[in-house]
Structures are given as C-alpha cells and as structure tokens.
Design a protein around this motif. Structure first.
Motif, PDB file in Angstrom:
ATOM      1  N   ARG A  12     -68.154  14.385  19.285  1.00  0.00           N
ATOM      2  CA  ARG A  12     -68.700  14.467  20.638  1.00  0.00           C
ATOM      3  C   ARG A  12     -67.917  13.568  21.582  1.00  0.00           C
ATOM      4  O   ARG A  12     -67.604  13.967  22.713  1.00  0.00           O
ATOM      5  N   ALA A  15     -64.638  15.166  22.456  1.00  0.00           N
ATOM      6  CA  ALA A  15     -64.821  16.264  23.407  1.00  0.00           C
ATOM      7  C   ALA A  15     -65.021  15.734  24.820  1.00  0.00           C
ATOM      8  O   ALA A  15     -64.470  16.275  25.787  1.00  0.00           O
ATOM      9  N   VAL A  16     -65.805  14.655  24.944  1.00  0.00           N
ATOM     10  CA  VAL A  16     -66.019  14.056  26.269  1.00  0.00           C
ATOM     11  C   VAL A  16     -64.714  13.500  26.823  1.00  0.00           C
ATOM     12  O   VAL A  16     -64.389  13.690  28.006  1.00  0.00           O
ATOM     13  N   ASP A  17     -63.934  12.814  25.973  1.00  0.00           N
ATOM     14  CA  ASP A  17     -62.657  12.253  26.420  1.00  0.00           C
ATOM     15  C   ASP A  17     -61.717  13.347  26.910  1.00  0.00           C
ATOM     16  O   ASP A  17     -61.057  13.201  27.955  1.00  0.00           O
ATOM     17  N   LEU A  18     -61.633  14.434  26.166  1.00  0.00           N
ATOM     18  CA  LEU A  18     -60.762  15.539  26.571  1.00  0.00           C
ATOM     19  C   LEU A  18     -61.248  16.163  27.869  1.00  0.00           C
ATOM     20  O   LEU A  18     -60.436  16.543  28.739  1.00  0.00           O
ATOM     21  N   GLY A  19     -62.592  16.268  28.015  1.00  0.00           N
ATOM     22  CA  GLY A  19     -63.140  16.821  29.250  1.00  0.00           C
ATOM     23  C   GLY A  19     -62.834  15.940  30.441  1.00  0.00           C
ATOM     24  O   GLY A  19     -62.452  16.437  31.521  1.00  0.00           O
ATOM     25  N   VAL A  20     -62.979  14.623  30.284  1.00  0.00           N
ATOM     26  CA  VAL A  20     -62.675  13.692  31.380  1.00  0.00           C
ATOM     27  C   VAL A  20     -61.197  13.765  31.732  1.00  0.00           C
ATOM     28  O   VAL A  20     -60.819  13.776  32.924  1.00  0.00           O
ATOM     29  N   ALA A  22     -59.202  16.313  31.323  1.00  0.00           N
ATOM     30  CA  ALA A  22     -58.943  17.601  31.974  1.00  0.00           C
ATOM     31  C   ALA A  22     -59.356  17.553  33.445  1.00  0.00           C
ATOM     32  O   ALA A  22     -58.631  18.050  34.323  1.00  0.00           O
ATOM     33  N   VAL A  23     -60.515  16.939  33.719  1.00  0.00           N
ATOM     34  CA  VAL A  23     -60.939  16.806  35.112  1.00  0.00           C
ATOM     35  C   VAL A  23     -59.978  15.910  35.880  1.00  0.00           C
ATOM     36  O   VAL A  23     -59.661  16.159  37.054  1.00  0.00           O
ATOM     37  N   TRP A  62     -58.459   6.928  28.595  1.00  0.00           N
ATOM     38  CA  TRP A  62     -58.783   6.783  27.173  1.00  0.00           C
ATOM     39  C   TRP A  62     -59.297   5.377  26.852  1.00  0.00           C
ATOM     40  O   TRP A  62     -59.923   5.171  25.814  1.00  0.00           O
TER      41      TRP A  62
END
Length: 369
Positions: A12, A15-20, A22-23, A62
């Motif tokens: 989880r 996934a949050v790190d990748l989402g941040v 990407a934004v 990160w």
C-alpha cells in the motif's frame, strides 16, 4: 505484526508513493505547458532553471516520511524562484504537520509563506502581491488543516490501540491474580491440614497407635488431594478458569467434614433456596480461608461457622475462632484476597479480633450475584 500484514502495508505504501510521484510529474508538466503557452519569465534562463529545479525536486517525494523537515526546508528555499516545486512543497508541508512537532511545522510554514512573498517579488504574478499572498495563505491553510486532521486521527487511533493493549494487560493481570487466589485457597487449605496432623505426630510420638495411624491416614489423604489440586492448577494454566469445576455452596459441608479431624468445628445456620453460583463459591472460599487461618494461628481453638441466607436478605457467612496457639506467621494476603472476592461478588467482608481474644470473619453476599 504478521509478515502478511507487513506485506500489505508495504504494498500500500509503495502504491501511494507511486501515485504521489505520478501527480508530481503531472504537476511539473502542467506548469511547464502553461508557461510555454503564456508569458515566459524574464530573464529566459529563469524558465530553464525552474524546470530543472522542479525535476530535481520530484525524487525528494520519496523521502517525505523519513526526512520531511529537511526536504521541506530545501524546497522552501528554491520556491523563492521556482514554481514547479509547488506540489512537492505542499506534500512536504503536509508531511511535516503529520509527522513532526507542531512547533516545527509552524516555523516551516512561516518560512514557506515568506518564500512565497519573495517569489512574488522576483516573479510578479497577474494576481499581484496581495492576491498572491492571499492565494498562498489559503493553500497553506488547506494543507495544514488536512494535515492536522490526519495527525489527530492517527493520535486517536494510537490511543485506542494503546487502550486496547492496556486492557489486555489488565485482563492478563486479573487472570494472574485469580490464579494466585486459586493457588492460595486450594493449596493453603491442604497444606495447613498436613502441617496440623504432621505436627501432632511429631510432638506426640507417645500417642496411641490408633491415633497415630489416623493422623498418618489424614496426612496421606491430604497429600493425595494436594496433588489433585496441583493438577487442577496446571489445568488452569492451560485453560480459562471458568471452564474448570468450581466449588459451590453444596460443597461447604464436605469442606467442614474434611477439616474436622484435629479441629473442634461447629456448623450452624439455615439457608433457604438455591444459593447463586457466584455467591456460593465465594462463601466456600471464605470458610476455607478462615479454617486455614484458624489451624495456623489458633491451634486447638473451637471454630464456629454460621451461614444464613434467603433470597430477600442475601447470604451471610460468619466464622469465629477462639484464642489458641499460633503455629506460624501470616502474610495477610489471604484476607486481602477474600476482600477482593467479596467485592467482585458485589458483597463486603469484615474481619478482626473477637471479644474473647480470638478472630472473627464476617461477610455479606448478595443473592443475585
């Protein structure tokens, strides 16, 4: 925490790190596109520096959990000229509020607002200085409010988890206390009988053979019963106490008969109706402890046990022993344990010296316990 739970949390978090990230990339591209379609900053090299700074700021996302303050301060400094660091800076400000002391967050926020003022001087905006400061204040307030909400929600969850842990520890302590009481009540009674009859055999070697044989029989019987009680205690360690057979009011007479050899005991009183299980068990333990204390501290003294009860009045237990020979020191833990038992059953217990120099234990227990 299990490996499975740790794995879920790790997946989880990734996934949050990748989402941040990407934004952040989308934010950088959006700002770059807007600047290409609008008026370019002057001098032109400032645009290139802004783009490079924004790209270098993205990897810092990160480190928002490990070093939020340090990365936030670094982004505050470059935000004096770079607008592409806006999203990473807001993320770091949010992380500082959530993960660091509020005093630290206040200083970082103040620095960020000051940097916004410098930016509006270096790169004037169509909103003007006043409008730009108002927009910065609103954006910072929104991020701070969200961060405070997450921070206090986590604190509430942590307190709830700690309260649950404390309750489990209290439950374990109650179980240990109950086990200690069971050990005291069950083995103390047997061992006091063993001590009484073994002492009689030691100090009266010239007693008739029949009397010595009877005392030896009592010692053997009580040793076997003590071993049985030990097995029950081991069972308590392996299973909840409530699953094991517990004494009731119906076992009281057998307890008295078992203790009668070597003691002068009189059992009196009248009980009408079926005594509730909890009150009956508590009454049994009270009499058991009182007999143990009488053997230890009032050897050869008469013991009067009176048990009366009816549904509308409750159950009363009174044990009075006369003065006798004190054969051993007492810790007082047994009587304290009886007070706790009586209180847990909703009753009360009193004890103290009797008028003739003996000892009196009196308890009242509710019929509805």
């Amino acid at each position: 925490m299990s490996d499975e739970g740790t794995g879920r949390r790790g997946a989880r978090g990734l996934a949050v790190d990748l989402g941040v990230l990407a934004v952040g990339v989308f934010s950088w591209l959006f700002i770059a596109g807007e600047r290409l379609n609008a008026q370019m900053p002057s001098p032109p090299w400032l645009f290139d520096l802004d783009m490079i700074t924004g790209l270098l700021a993205l990897p810092l996302l990160w480190f928002r959990r490990r070093w939020p303050t340090q990365t936030a301060v670094a982004l505050v400094v470059v935000s004096t000229y770079a607008e592409t660091v806006a999203f990473p800076l807001l993320v770091m400000l949010f992380s500082v509020v959530v993960r660091r002391p509020l005093r630290t967050a206040v200083w970082v926020y103040a620095g960020s607002l000051a940097a916004a003022g410098v930016y509006l001087v270096v790169r004037p905006d169509e909103l003007g200085v006043a409008g730009g400061i108002g927009f910065a204040l609103s954006l910072h307030a929104a991020v701070a409010g969200w961060g405070l909400f997450v921070r206090y929600r986590r604190q509430l969850e942590a307190r709830a988890a700690q309260a649950e842990q404390d309750e489990r520890e209290r439950a374990r302590q109650r179980a240990r206390d109950e086990l200690a009481r069971e050990l005291h009540d069950m083995l103390g009674h047997r061992l006091s009988l063993l001590s009484l009859h073994a002492g009689g055999m030691e100090y009266r070697p010239d007693a008739p053979a029949a009397e010595l044989t009877r005392a030896a029989g009592v010692v053997r019987e009580q040793s076997q019963l003590a071993m049985r009680d030990l097995r029950e205690i081991i069972a308590i360690l392996r299973a909840p106490i409530g699953e094991l057979p517990q004494p009731t009011m119906a076992d009281l007479r057998a307890l008295v008969e078992e203790a009668r050899p070597g003691m002068r005991i009189e059992l009196a009183g009248q009980v009408e109706g079926d005594v509730p299980e909890r009150s009956g068990r508590t009454a049994y333990r009270i009499v058991q402890e009182a007999l143990t204390n009488a053997r230890k501290h009032a050897e050869n003294a008469p013991v009067q046990i009176t048990v009366d009860g009816r549904p509308d009045e409750g159950l009363t237990v009174t044990v009075v022993n006369g003065p006798g020979n004190d054969t051993g020191p007492g810790s007082g833990h047994g009587l304290i344990g009886l007070e706790e038992r009586a209180a847990l059953a909703g009753g009360r217990l009193e004890y103290g010296p009797a008028s003739d120099g003996g000892w009196r234990v009196h308890a009242w227990l509710p019929w509805t316990a």
